[in-house]
Design a protein around this motif. Structure first.
Motif, short mmCIF file in Angstrom:
data_model
loop_
_atom_site.label_atom_id
_atom_site.label_comp_id
_atom_site.label_asym_id
_atom_site.label_seq_id
_atom_site.Cartn_x
_atom_site.Cartn_y
_atom_site.Cartn_z
N GLN B 14 0.85 -1.18 0.00
CA GLN B 14 0.00 0.00 0.00
C GLN B 14 0.89 1.25 0.00
O GLN B 14 1.96 1.26 0.63
N GLU B 15 0.43 2.25 -0.67
CA GLU B 15 1.14 3.52 -0.68
C GLU B 15 1.41 3.96 0.75
O GLU B 15 0.55 3.82 1.62
N ALA B 16 2.62 4.45 0.97
CA ALA B 16 3.09 4.95 2.27
C ALA B 16 3.53 3.83 3.23
O ALA B 16 4.07 4.13 4.30
N ILE B 79 11.91 -0.86 1.19
CA ILE B 79 11.43 0.42 0.65
C ILE B 79 10.45 0.99 1.67
O ILE B 79 9.41 0.37 1.96
N SER B 80 10.79 2.11 2.21
CA SER B 80 9.93 2.77 3.21
C SER B 80 9.07 3.84 2.54
O SER B 80 9.46 4.39 1.51
N ASP B 81 7.91 4.10 3.15
CA ASP B 81 7.03 5.15 2.62
C ASP B 81 6.83 4.97 1.11
O ASP B 81 7.10 5.87 0.32
N SER B 82 6.38 3.80 0.72
CA SER B 82 6.26 3.46 -0.69
C SER B 82 5.44 4.50 -1.46
O SER B 82 4.42 4.99 -0.98
N GLN B 83 5.91 4.78 -2.67
CA GLN B 83 5.23 5.73 -3.53
C GLN B 83 4.82 5.04 -4.82
O GLN B 83 5.38 4.02 -5.20
N LEU B 84 3.82 5.62 -5.49
CA LEU B 84 3.31 5.02 -6.72
C LEU B 84 4.44 4.85 -7.75
O LEU B 84 4.46 3.90 -8.52
N VAL B 115 2.36 -1.05 -6.33
CA VAL B 115 2.04 -0.12 -5.25
C VAL B 115 0.58 0.30 -5.40
O VAL B 115 0.19 0.88 -6.42
N ASN B 116 -0.21 -0.02 -4.40
CA ASN B 116 -1.64 0.27 -4.44
C ASN B 116 -1.95 1.60 -3.76
O ASN B 116 -1.48 1.86 -2.66
N PRO B 117 -2.75 2.44 -4.42
CA PRO B 117 -3.08 3.75 -3.82
C PRO B 117 -4.04 3.62 -2.66
O PRO B 117 -4.70 2.60 -2.48
#
Lengths: 113, 117
Positions: B14-16, B79-84, B115-117
């Motif tokens: 999930q995003e973030a 990967i932290s705080d994943s972004q689109l 990465v899902n919004p």
């Protein structure tokens, strides 16, 4: 500084033909490596050139060859194309020395029909 | 011969949120480099992070960090705080430090990250 460039970006060829792909490294980079990427085999090393000499070669048939020019630009040639040669061909350049990183070009998508 | 294994063909996050991609490798060398490369849909291979095997400290680049376990021959990417924009295929790669002119990269099969919004 411009990145690694590869031409052409897309290519369609017929079985039995030959093809030449070109790679221009980052300015000042003298090492150029070529990789083949396919869905089935993943990324496989083809060969590496440094100062116009092939330094290392992967496990590919002799139909795959390459060369490097005095300006470090490199070409890769595939003769007698087969359907299985359809792939993304990636070129990467790097500086001399063990402590280096490889910078990749956008690739050439070759389709053999 | 060196081999690189990525056991997760696909991952989603999930995003973030934070996600960890796994990589193991096999080598008889004592000195080598490990890399994580990112390949987005554009197919441009981008270097994410590099780890020298002789360094005990784990490499970090902004939101990207690695957990390097030399004895276990493990090299995971967090990967932290994943972004689109992190959505891509991620490849783990190995290169020996010595060995004459053998500077080729050996890649794993890749992990497709969604990465899902």
């Amino acid at each position: 500084k411009a990145g690694v460039t590869q031409t052409p970006r897309y290519l369609i060829k017929t079985r039995g033909q030959q093809v030449t792909l070109s790679c221009s490294p980052i300015s000042g980079h003298r090492s150029v490596s070529w990789y083949q990427q396919t869905p089935g085999q993943g990324l496989q090393f083809l060969f590496e050139y440094f100062s116009e000499t092939q330094r290392n070669k992967g496990n590919f048939p002799g139909r795959f060859s390459g060369r490097q020019f005095s300006n470090s630009r490199s070409e890769m040639n595939v003769s007698t194309l087969e359907l299985g040669d359809s792939a993304l061909y990636l070129c990467a350049s790097s500086l001399l020395g063990a402590n280096y990183e490889q910078y990749f070009g956008p690739g050439t998508r070759l389709t053999v029909t | 011969a060196q081999t690189v294994t990525q056991s997760q063909p696909e991952m989603s996050v999930q995003e973030a949120e934070t996600v960890t991609l796994s990589c193991t490798y096999d080598t008889s060398e004592s000195d080598y480099y490990l890399f994580w490369y990112k390949q987005p849909p554009s197919r441009q291979m981008i270097l994410v992070i590099r780890q020298e095997a002789y360094k005990q400290q784990n490499a970090t680049e902004n939101r990207f960090s690695v957990n390097f376990q030399k004895a276990a021959k493990s090299f995971s990417l967090k990967i932290s705080d994943s972004q689109l924009g992190d959505a891509a295929m991620y490849f783990c790669a190995y290169r020996p430090l010595s060995g004459g002119s053998n500077y080729k990269l050996t890649f794993g099969k890749g992990t497709l990250l969604t990465v899902n919004p």
